[in-house]
Each structure stands twice: as structure tokens, then as C-alpha cells.
Design a protein around this motif. Sequence first.
Motif, mmCIF file in Angstrom:
data_model
loop_
_atom_site.group_PDB
_atom_site.id
_atom_site.type_symbol
_atom_site.label_atom_id
_atom_site.label_comp_id
_atom_site.label_asym_id
_atom_site.label_seq_id
_atom_site.Cartn_x
_atom_site.Cartn_y
_atom_site.Cartn_z
ATOM 1 N N THR A 193 0.829 -1.194 0.000
ATOM 2 C CA THR A 193 0.000 0.000 0.000
ATOM 3 C C THR A 193 0.868 1.251 0.000
ATOM 4 N N ALA A 194 0.259 2.328 -0.487
ATOM 5 C CA ALA A 194 0.964 3.593 -0.627
ATOM 6 C C ALA A 194 1.648 4.008 0.677
ATOM 7 N N ASN A 206 2.793 2.370 3.228
ATOM 8 C CA ASN A 206 4.018 1.630 3.552
ATOM 9 C C ASN A 206 5.114 1.879 2.528
ATOM 10 N N GLY A 207 4.716 2.060 1.286
ATOM 11 C CA GLY A 207 5.708 2.348 0.252
ATOM 12 C C GLY A 207 6.407 3.675 0.516
ATOM 13 N N ILE A 208 5.647 4.638 0.926
ATOM 14 C CA ILE A 208 6.227 5.951 1.230
ATOM 15 C C ILE A 208 7.223 5.829 2.382
ATOM 16 N N LYS A 209 6.828 5.115 3.420
ATOM 17 C CA LYS A 209 7.751 4.899 4.558
ATOM 18 C C LYS A 209 9.046 4.235 4.099
ATOM 19 N N ARG A 216 10.416 4.111 1.167
ATOM 20 C CA ARG A 216 11.255 4.959 0.322
ATOM 21 C C ARG A 216 11.860 6.116 1.120
ATOM 22 N N ASN A 265 10.125 12.488 -2.221
ATOM 23 C CA ASN A 265 8.948 12.796 -3.048
ATOM 24 C C ASN A 265 7.733 11.942 -2.713
ATOM 25 N N ASP A 266 7.827 11.176 -1.635
ATOM 26 C CA ASP A 266 6.677 10.416 -1.141
ATOM 27 C C ASP A 266 5.885 9.705 -2.234
ATOM 28 N N ALA A 267 6.591 8.884 -2.976
ATOM 29 C CA ALA A 267 5.926 8.071 -3.999
ATOM 30 C C ALA A 267 5.355 6.820 -3.336
ATOM 31 N N GLY A 268 4.055 6.762 -3.273
ATOM 32 C CA GLY A 268 3.397 5.590 -2.704
ATOM 33 C C GLY A 268 2.894 4.703 -3.815
ATOM 34 N N SER A 269 3.155 3.403 -3.709
ATOM 35 C CA SER A 269 2.638 2.504 -4.740
ATOM 36 C C SER A 269 1.661 1.527 -4.118
ATOM 37 N N ASN A 270 0.563 1.329 -4.793
ATOM 38 C CA ASN A 270 -0.417 0.336 -4.391
ATOM 39 C C ASN A 270 -0.279 -0.873 -5.303
#
Lengths: 300, 300, 300, 300
Positions: free
Chosen positions: D68-69, D71-74, D76, D83-88
Amino acid sequence: MTNCIHDHARWGAGDQLGAANLLTPEHTVASLALVKEGRIYDLSQMIEMGAPRIQPVQSPYVIHSGSTAANGIKRRREMGAENDAGSNLERIEMTVHVGTHIDALGHFTKGDQMYGGRSADDEVGDFGLHNLGIEHAPPMITRGVCIDVSGLDGGEYLYAGRAVGRDDLERALEQADVELRPGDAVCIHTGWGRFFMTDNDKYVAGEPGVDLPAAKWLTGQDVLAIACDNMAVEVLPGTDHPKLMMPVHQHALVECGVYLIENLVTEQLVRDGISSFCFILLPVKFKGATGSPVMPVAII
Amino acid sequence: MTNCIHDHARWGAGDQLGAANLLTPEHTVASLALVKEGRIYDLSQMIEMGAPRIQPVQSPYVIHSGSTAANGIKRRREMGAENDAGSNLERIEMTVHVGTHIDALGHFTKGDQMYGGRSADDEVGDFGLHNLGIEHAPPMITRGVCIDVSGLDGGEYLYAGRAVGRDDLERALEQADVELRPGDAVCIHTGWGRFFMTDNDKYVAGEPGVDLPAAKWLTGQDVLAIACDNMAVEVLPGTDHPKLMMPVHQHALVECGVYLIENLVTEQLVRDGISSFCFILLPVKFKGATGSPVMPVAII
Amino acid sequence: MTNCIHDHARWGAGDQLGAANLLTPEHTVASLALVKEGRIYDLSQMIEMGAPRIQPVQSPYVIHSGSTAANGIKRRREMGAENDAGSNLERIEMTVHVGTHIDALGHFTKGDQMYGGRSADDEVGDFGLHNLGIEHAPPMITRGVCIDVSGLDGGEYLYAGRAVGRDDLERALEQADVELRPGDAVCIHTGWGRFFMTDNDKYVAGEPGVDLPAAKWLTGQDVLAIACDNMAVEVLPGTDHPKLMMPVHQHALVECGVYLIENLVTEQLVRDGISSFCFILLPVKFKGATGSPVMPVAII
Amino acid sequence: MTNCIHDHARWGAGDQLGAANLLTPEHTVASLALVKEGRIYDLSQMIEMGAPRIQPVQSPYVIHSGSTAANGIKRRREMGAENDAGSNLERIEMTVHVGTHIDALGHFTKGDQMYGGRSADDEVGDFGLHNLGIEHAPPMITRGVCIDVSGLDGGEYLYAGRAVGRDDLERALEQADVELRPGDAVCIHTGWGRFFMTDNDKYVAGEPGVDLPAAKWLTGQDVLAIACDNMAVEVLPGTDHPKLMMPVHQHALVECGVYLIENLVTEQLVRDGISSFCFILLPVKFKGATGSPVMPVAII
């Protein structure tokens, strides 16, 4: 701080064991000493396709034969083998809350709060829990106590939504002439387990189970775990539904570090009039998982 | 008929228990009586993504967080809840031969022949085994014996392809002053377990393990199970590879009904010089599955 | 507001189509009119076990035969069938970002921000996306333009980490005598696709791809989608790594609603010197999914 | 040899394409030339949890949000990203026969016999089909013909078990003033599709569909594929049930190499009175799979 013996202060912030801290070597020796006859009761349900589940969070259990003997024999023959060793293997897709299982302390939260003072926001990763997964639950060898409340309303089982209160538990214990002790695995028999795989729609639509005061009384007795022959240990719908949902899970797991064991098979224990026994549960170490399917046993 | 105590004639055609027939109540009592100190050794590896597997038949272990606390709280708020109960849950996809596990008697075949006189053609269904799945394996409480052969070649572990023979086992037992008894769970320490998750490519490319004569000697001692700190109990590549592939699996499971336990963690037992102990293994009842991940324990 | 034609204001808050709004019936007719010979190029990679994936977020692709003909015939015979109809069926476990696939607009976020002004906190449910899943992506029939930048450095492919800039794209287009038009599916050929399944470690460790300015120029041309013969369209590691990670995904998907198509097979187009063509991509409607494996085609 | 145009002799033993051999470049050009307005009809159902399936062989479709976005942001950020790229991302578990899908020629057998003279015993591996998987089905661009038989009995849909015969088809075609041509994708509208996800129990318990003589007549017209707004194209229970089970699958796939497309959405075509159109179906290349979920489209 909570009104609970197992509060965070007791074992320190960051504790990952909860009530399993009670499981000392002395406790193990004493628990095993309860065995006299060597008769073992398997307390677990079969896990198979169509196993009951609380939707939507619990997704279906799936098993398929993957590699089969016939293909394995062919593959090995091509490599030069002459002994035709066929191996069968399957693929399973599941949640760990299928069949008889134990909940990890990290299975539930109270808002962002988790057991041991942790934050859900930190704790819940994409691939499981970071610190409160089932791999931290140790082997559990303790005394089990079976509390039969199935006949409270005159039938063979309690109805869905029937709250089992503290008084109900105390009276049943008195009748069985058993007193709870620290570290006990309390196994509550409501009779509801008869609907597991015989009427799954009924089994999951609601259930008899302990209410919050009863759970608080149990954790106040310093038990290791509360087990029941239903999906969620606690009464569903809850006594203050929908205002309070799953409060027993919050109290036991988050506040107290007391384990919950669900879909336990207690029928045979009750039929044989067995109230206390050596209880053994060995959780599989799925890293980060919020529980584990298990085969708990009672030994007398 | 085979040259094996556990042959089909012994427990009759159609038997589903194999060597677990030896697990009588008296045996249980005697095994538990081995416990003196109450110290428990967890003999299981952690199960996580990237867990070692023998390709191609063993496909990868996958775990994902499914339902998370944050979403559960939202969903329950919409239903009127005020106590913010968040539940975490995951989805696991696996073969049952991941991590420390026990093989069901139906895991292997000899051509079409399976344990108890069954035919693979009849037995292997689309959704698992019909009669020889792990759900038939009972709770196992017995004596465990740890045989340390890790130092046979002067190092801390044996190399891949090193066959552990009958003489090796007998000598190690003699040195430990232990004799095998019917129903024992034999736990062989080769030292190979150190590569589990530290060098998985090495761990699965081959392994030290028992050869067929050693396995025959062990089944001749009427053991319950053969366990090892490697992927397959038996030496890989085998001594007569590729002509004979996986002959120990065929002998133990198909001919004798003797269980195999793989990826056992024996390091700590050896470090503490423990040769015999109470051994407990409780397989999860995945219906029709060819094995179960487990957390076996040794208790002294 | 962004420096992008496809900004939120363009199609209104809550838009779920992004650049697919450009796909009018007139556009469809014009795109199909590009076809002269009727030759179809399959632009997709094979999806199989071991397919490349970016770890840890992309978990492995798994396929097993589930139901097999032999068992199906047995089951139907038991029901009285005489025509021996055997059915084969499999079980697949996957992320949708395996093989050649298209990203849904909801695949990425910029902090909490998602395409169309949505919030990730609201949008990402336990079972997929609520509003920006791939089921909102319509059938895509448009003009495709293949931009061959593989030879920029004198070899047959660009190296990992090689940023493909705006100038590179413009020069290649000029050389091919093609101008981009609104709604185009831009297919960039870096030559990297040759490592798909031939050297997966290399394929996923990094890749040549567009940098952020190049992506901004492309979205400024009002394209429908950017496709590439690599895992992520954008250069990895990025030009400002690790400060900026996956900025092209954020720009294209979140800011502009421009689709990304990954692991495209462009080899044959380049070999045949084809620069523009009718491009068709039909995403499978997995509700809430962040993308879909597809078989895009080019037709000339 | 069969009484079928598409018999083995026609394209030679070992052929993997079946009726898709008819899809020449000229055919593609002619089919695309049918498009006048550029209006596209999506002919696919949504795929979601609880999607209808024929038990026991078709196991449930499962989708979970995986990464989830948040957790991805954390993750990265920990690597230095600003740039806080969150990926779902999600995880899907499925059979390929979920939702609207096309059957591979290897999906069915007649005893051991498979399309192109292959043997099921050789062909069905542990991880899919060796030679007749869906990866061999090419992009399909052809003429589609919608045959509306829904009103044959005076209602809006036919009942379960209602056999659609050759005469029914011929009459409906005559009424629509359309003649079948080689390579057509025949799309039969029974009206049954209205129960997809609105009454799944009903949808899968039986269905109206073509009988064997109708199927033989269709394959005799040299069609590419037979599609229907039901689970199995053919009438269930069949007209000679249980003696003959799934005979249309055997005839079309095994004997003729004619494709079957199931759970097609034909409602809108019928509502708009559209009888013939350009039909496009692009199967995803899951190697060895017995089919593929797809989004077929009709374009007028």
C-alpha cells in the motif's frame, strides 16, 4: 494503564510475549504432571475448502493438488531414474484465521494502539507485522480448563448472541469444582462448534460467547489464553453492538496480551466430563502473521 | 511385503497411521515422564518469503498483509462502532513443505503404490489426497533422540552429497550412550541447517543426509519418524543418483509408514549436549495435504 | 494545478479516465484506418513462473495445474457420464504487474494525493482501490508510435541507469519522420527487453528509461500512454536517486492521468522498421486492481 | 477424423492454433473494415470476489491489497526519498475461468485425446499445459455475430436447461438477416447474463445454451469461436445428462479447435439491435494456462 493484571507496565513496554511470560519451566513441569492416563484429545477442526470464515476480512481457504506423483515420475525418468518416485504436493492459499487457530497479539488494535505500547501505523507492514507476529508466541504447555456453559439455557448449546457472563463462568467452574490459576488456557464450551462445517452460514452469522466483563474477569485471573468453540471467542453480535465491536479482542490482545484461540473442538472433553488437563499448543512460526492454524491437544 | 517392520501386513491394508500406531497412552505417559527441568526447545525454522524450496515442485511461499487495522476501523465506524477496533489479517500462499514440516504418508509413491496398499491413481485428487493426507497423522508425543553426525568429517557440518550411513548413526548413538527404541523420533544433526536462510542456494542445491541402508536400519528399529536439519532427510544427490531418486522417501513413507520431518532445528540441542528428550509435534489438519508446517519441540 | 495538459482541472475532480478521455469514436475510426496490410504484432511477453519482478513489492507469479483431465473424467464417470470429458484447470497467484501490463491510474500516489484529487487514505481498501482501479480503464484503440532509442550509445541497447531525455525522443522521432499527436500510445524501444527471462537479475536491477523532463514533454504532447520495453518505463535508478524515486510514475499517473505500460515487446516492430501503427490494448476488469496483464497489439 | 471441418487432418497433427488458422491478414483487414462509427462495446463482466464459478473445479477468486501507498512511502523515505511516492499493489489468486474468459484448446479432453492429436497424459504438467496453453492463441480480430435467442420462449431470457438448437440459431440469424461466415466469432445472447453477480447461485446451477447438434452446425460453418452470456456456452444440464457431460466442450475444443468464450456481456448489443460487428479479443499469455480472462470488444 488498564484494569488488567496483564497491563503494559507489567512486562515492560515493547514486550512481545504477553501472558506467555507466565510459561516458566516450573509451570511446564507442573502442567505435564497433570497427565496420568496418557489419553490425548485433539481439539482441532479439520481445515478444508469451504471452511467457515467471517466475511469480508477472512477470505476463502483454497487447496489444490500441485505436483502429482504421475508427473513427478515422468520428470525423474527423464533424468534417468528407475525407481519411479512420485511426489504429491499441494498449494494452499489461506488466512491464518482458518480452522482452529490462535491469534497473535498483533491481530487487533485499539485505534492506533497495539500490545506493548506499539503503534499500528508503525507495526503493520505490507508483508505482515513487524514485532507482534505469531512467531513471537512460544510453545504453550499449560493447564487447560474446560468450562461447559452449553446447557445454561436448557438446551445442548447456547444461541447466537447469547452473552456468557462472569457469573455463568463462575457457576460452571464451581459446579465442576475447578478454580482458575495463573497461566491457564480457559476452554469454553458453548456447544456452538456443532455447526462448524455442518451449517457454516449459521456458524458465522453470530455466536454465543463471552462478554467484556467476563473477559475482564478471566484476564483478571491471569489466564494465558481464552479459547472457545466458536469463531471469535466473544459473543456476536456483542452486547453493545454496534457501538462496541470486538471489545473482547481489544481487551484480551491489546490491553492484556492474553491469547485468543478460536474454533476449538471441546465436544469430546465435555462428553467425557473432563474439566482440567494438560494443554499443549504449538503455533507455526509464519513470520509476521497475525495468528496460526494449530492442533491444540488436551492430555489427561 | 518388504524387509521392514512397518510393512503393510503389520497394521493391515488400508491403515492410515503407519508408525503412529505405536503411540499408545502408555507410550505418551512414558514420553512425558522424560521431562525433568521443564525447558522447552523450539525445533522449528521461521517461515518467511524467500524460504528455501526444492524447485520446481516446491513453489514459493508468499505472505501479504490483507486486511489492515486502519481499514477495519473505517469499516466498523461506518457501521456505528465507536471503539475503533482494528484487525490485521494476512493472506498466505504456500506448499506445506515450507519451513519445518512433517510429510504425510501420502507424500510419496513407488510407481502407483502408496502406503497401506493404496493406488496413487485412486488416491491423488484435484484438491488433495483422499485417504493419506496429513489430517490422519495424530498428535505425536514420544521420545526424541538427537544423533549428532555433524563432526564426522572433522568440520562443523557435513558437505552436500555426504551420505550418513548406518555405521555413522550407530557410532554416534554409542558415543552418546543412547539406544533407539520403538516409537522414537530420530533427529539427525548434520550441521546443514546453518545454511537455511543464510545461503538458500547452497541449502537446496544438495545436502548431507541418510542413505537408504541407514534409513532401513532406522525403520528396522521401529522408529516413529526420521527428522533432519535439511530439506529432505536423505542425502542429495543420492548415492545412486540419478538411477535411484528419493529412495529414502519411498522406503520410509510408502513401505514403512515412518514419518519424515524436514528442516528441523537441532543446533541448540547439540550445543547443550542433549541426546534424548520428550518430543512433541502437532500437525495441523489441512485435509488432504501432503504434510504440515509445524513447530516441533523438545522438552527436557 | 500542474504544468501538464492532463491536469485535474481538465476533466474535472473525480475523473476516473484520465487521458482515456481522448478516446472518442472519431479517434477510434481514425486509428483503425491506419491498418493497411492486416499484419498484427503481439507486443506482450510470456507470463510464467520466475517472471521478473521488482522486489519486495512485486511478489512471485505462481501457476499450478489444479483440476486435471484424469480426475475430471473419474468424477464424471461416478456421476454416470460415458463420454469421458476431462477438464484441465489451473490456479494462478499473481500481482497484476507481471509480464506486459498496464498500470491503473490508482497505482501510485504523491503523498496522500491520487489522480483526480482523491486521497490515498480514502481510496486504498483491503481488497483493492475504490475508485481508481483498472476496471475504469476503457478499451484502448489508438495510434501507436514506436520510438527507437536503443542505438543512442552505439550499441544494441541502452545500459541500466541511462536516462532517455526529451532531446533523445525528439531526435528519434525526427529521424523516423513521425510527430506525436494527442492520444498516441508512445512505445519506447531501449533494447532492454532482451533481458526479460534471459537475465532477470539484470533486467530488474536497473534499466534505461525516460527521465522526468522527458515524461513531462510526452504528457505535454497529450499522449494516452507511455510504454516501454522495461519494468518501469522510467530510468532506474532515477537521475536524482534516492531523493526522487519513481517521479515519472507520480507525474504520469497521479498528475496527468497518463497510463504506463510496462514490459512491452518492441523488438519486432523495430526490426521491421515500423514507427506508427494502430495500437490496441484491452485491460481485464479486475475490480479495484492497480493494473492488468495484457496482450497489446500493433497492427499495420 | 470427425464430422467437422476443423478436424485434425485439416491443419495437421500437432497444430496449436485450431480455428485461429483462419485469421489471415486479409481477414483482419476485412474485419476492421466493418467499423464505421467507432463505437466500442465492452463485452466483459467485472471480476471481483464472489464471482460465479462452477464448483468444485473452479475455486474462488481472491484479491487483496498487498503493498500500500502508506508503507511504500515509509520504505522509500528510509532510503532517502523526499517525493513520497506511494505505490499500491495487490495479490490475486484465481483460475483463468473467472469472469469473461476464453478457453484454450487444451482446456478439455475426450478421454486421453486432446486437440491436434495430443495425449492428455503427455500434455498436462504440474505447472500447466505443455503445448496447448492459451499462450498459443493469437490476437483475435474478426467479425462478430450476435445471435439473440433470449426471446424464444416469450420471456426476456431462456431458462436453465433450455437447449438452444440449430433451428433456433438459424431462425434467429434469418430474422437478423445475417449469414455466418468462416472465422466468425458467434456471440449467443440467451439473456442468462442478467444473473451474473445478481443471483450467482442461479447463474451457476444450470443455464440455457447450445446443444451438441447446434454446436456441430456452428463448427460446420467454420466459425472461430462460440461465445455466450453464460458459464459454459453449452446447455446445462445437457440434453443427455448425465450420460453425456460437456459434449460441446469436447466437440468444439478437442475435435474442432474452435474456441469457447464464456460469461460474455451481450446485453447492450441486443438492446442496440447490433447483429454484426468487428470483434477483438486479446488473450493474456499465461504460459500453459487453460484460458485467459479477457475484455473482448465489439466495434461498430
